[in-house]
Design a protein around this motif. Structure first.
Motif, mmCIF file in Angstrom:
data_model
loop_
_atom_site.group_PDB
_atom_site.id
_atom_site.type_symbol
_atom_site.label_atom_id
_atom_site.label_comp_id
_atom_site.label_asym_id
_atom_site.label_seq_id
_atom_site.Cartn_x
_atom_site.Cartn_y
_atom_site.Cartn_z
ATOM 1 N N LYS A 185 15.882 -32.234 -6.520
ATOM 2 C CA LYS A 185 15.599 -31.507 -5.290
ATOM 3 C C LYS A 185 16.653 -31.841 -4.230
ATOM 4 O O LYS A 185 17.253 -32.919 -4.260
ATOM 5 N N PRO A 186 16.908 -30.924 -3.297
ATOM 6 C CA PRO A 186 17.869 -31.200 -2.211
ATOM 7 C C PRO A 186 17.502 -32.483 -1.464
ATOM 8 O O PRO A 186 16.339 -32.698 -1.134
ATOM 9 N N HIS A 188 17.600 -35.472 -2.715
ATOM 10 C CA HIS A 188 17.188 -36.524 -3.641
ATOM 11 C C HIS A 188 18.403 -37.070 -4.387
ATOM 12 O O HIS A 188 19.171 -36.310 -4.975
ATOM 13 N N GLN A 291 11.031 -39.977 -2.167
ATOM 14 C CA GLN A 291 12.354 -39.365 -2.024
ATOM 15 C C GLN A 291 13.075 -39.325 -3.365
ATOM 16 O O GLN A 291 14.248 -39.651 -3.444
ATOM 17 N N SER A 293 13.135 -37.123 -7.393
ATOM 18 C CA SER A 293 12.657 -36.058 -8.271
ATOM 19 C C SER A 293 12.091 -36.681 -9.546
ATOM 20 O O SER A 293 12.139 -37.910 -9.721
#
Length: 367
Positions: A185-186, A188, A291, A293
């Protein structure tokens, strides 16, 4: 006249090639000898991709980092062999070890099943951990500095955008490119396998503290931990297999953050007294709290080393993409479950050292 011009042109062309070759040689020498600021020094590197990869156009480099201590070297060899044999992708292993293990490792890597494998050997300087790890003088032999190599991934693989880290007690049964392609994910910097997933929670590990949540790793009686406002029942994750986005790792200064919590623990003893796992886990749990994935649970089927009994069915073990013998019972010991699966990928030690150690599984500690 034309012949003379042609001869001159050929001579000039050869001189240019010679000059470029010398420049390339100098560059490679620097690549192999210049130590990094953290004392992580490249020792060996095989740069050419096997023909089977270049023919198929699989030239995207997949970096896999693994630590290789001398007493567990057979584990790292088996893990790398299982990865190499299950993929057609361009995998490069970044093998982190100590200087006194290099000759033994290099000899082992010359074995026929491994001779075409691409690798880079890095010497880890334990002095980078000074002031960051509390070492009991009476138990100095139990301190394993290489377990902290995963904290320094950008220094180990400085030019990669993404890497995979694996422990030495794993066997891979799927194509590692699938794990490499795990979406992050953005924002991470890493993807782990949560300990509350349906697969890992099948195996209950007894002991004080919880194996599956933060309170099993961190001392919530300490004010520093309470101020972080991390819920004690938050699901923990296993750091023995993960995918890292190094671009994001560098932007967030993850290594510095990890070192900060390591140093604070030396002063304040922030880790749980009934630690449910290795001492490398707590700082990772703090830094990656909500924080990170997730990786597919089948890419870290663990707890095979938590007991000598078989907790998973043979069918499930066969279907797993990655098997992880975290715990005291290692597959190179006499009592580990599904040791026969591990032995399929083990390459005999040409120096004959590891075979002798395998007779004493009690010498190995849980990660």
């Amino acid at each position: 006249v034309n012949i003379s011009i042609l001869i001159v042109a050929v001579v000039i062309f050869l001189l240019v090639i010679h000059h470029n070759f010398l420049s390339l040689s100098d560059f490679l020498r620097r690549e192999l000898s210049d130590p990094s600021p953290l004392g992580l020094q490249p020792i060996d590197f095989i740069p050419a991709a096997p023909q089977r990869l270049t023919d198929e156009g699989n030239d995207k480099e997949i970096s896999v980092v693994i630590a290789a201590s001398d007493e567990r070297l057979g584990g790292a060899i088996a893990a790398m062999n299982s990865i190499y044999q299950h993929t057609r992708s361009n995998v490069v292993f970044h093998i982190v070890t100590l200087n006194d293990t290099v000759d033994h490792l290099r000899m082992w890597l010359r074995s026929p099943p491994l001779k075409n494998m691409r690798y880079r050997i890095l010497d880890f300087d334990p002095r980078v951990l000074e002031g960051k790890v509390q070492v009991d003088p009476q138990k100095a032999d139990t301190f394993k500095p290489l377990t902290f190599a995963r904290f320094y991934l950008p220094n180990l693989v400085p030019h990669a955008e993404k890497v995979i880290y694996v422990d030495d007690d794993v066997i891979v049964q799927g194509d590692i490119v699938e794990l490499y392609n795990t979406p992050l994910k953005p924002g991470h910097a890493a993807a782990f396998s949560d300990d509350c997933d349906s697969i890992s929670s099948k195996v209950a590990v007894r002991g004080a503290g919880s194996q599956y949540n933060y309170i099993g790793f961190l001392d919530y009686q300490k004010e520093t931990i309470r101020k972080l406002a991390m819920k004690a029942n938050t699901c923990s994750f296993n750091p023995g297999v993960f995918v890292a986005n190094l671009t994001e790792w560098k932007l967030q200064n993850i290594t510095k953050q990890l070192e900060k919590w390591m140093a604070l623990n030396v002063v304040e003893e922030l880790y749980s007294k009934t630690l449910a796992g290795s001492i490398t886990t707590p700082p990772l749990l703090i830094v990656f709290y909500k924080q990170h994935s997730s990786i597919d649970p089948m890419w870290n089927v663990r707890h095979l080393g938590s007991s000598a009994g078989k907790r998973y069915s043979p069918q499930f073990v066969k279907a797993a993409k990655l098997l992880h013998w975290n715990g005291h019972f290692k597959p190179w010991g006499r009592t580990a479950s599904y040791a026969e699966v591990w032995e399929k990928w083990y390459v005999p030690d040409p120096a004959g050292k590891f075979n002798l150690i395998r007779r004493h599984p009690e010498a190995y500690e849980a990660k």
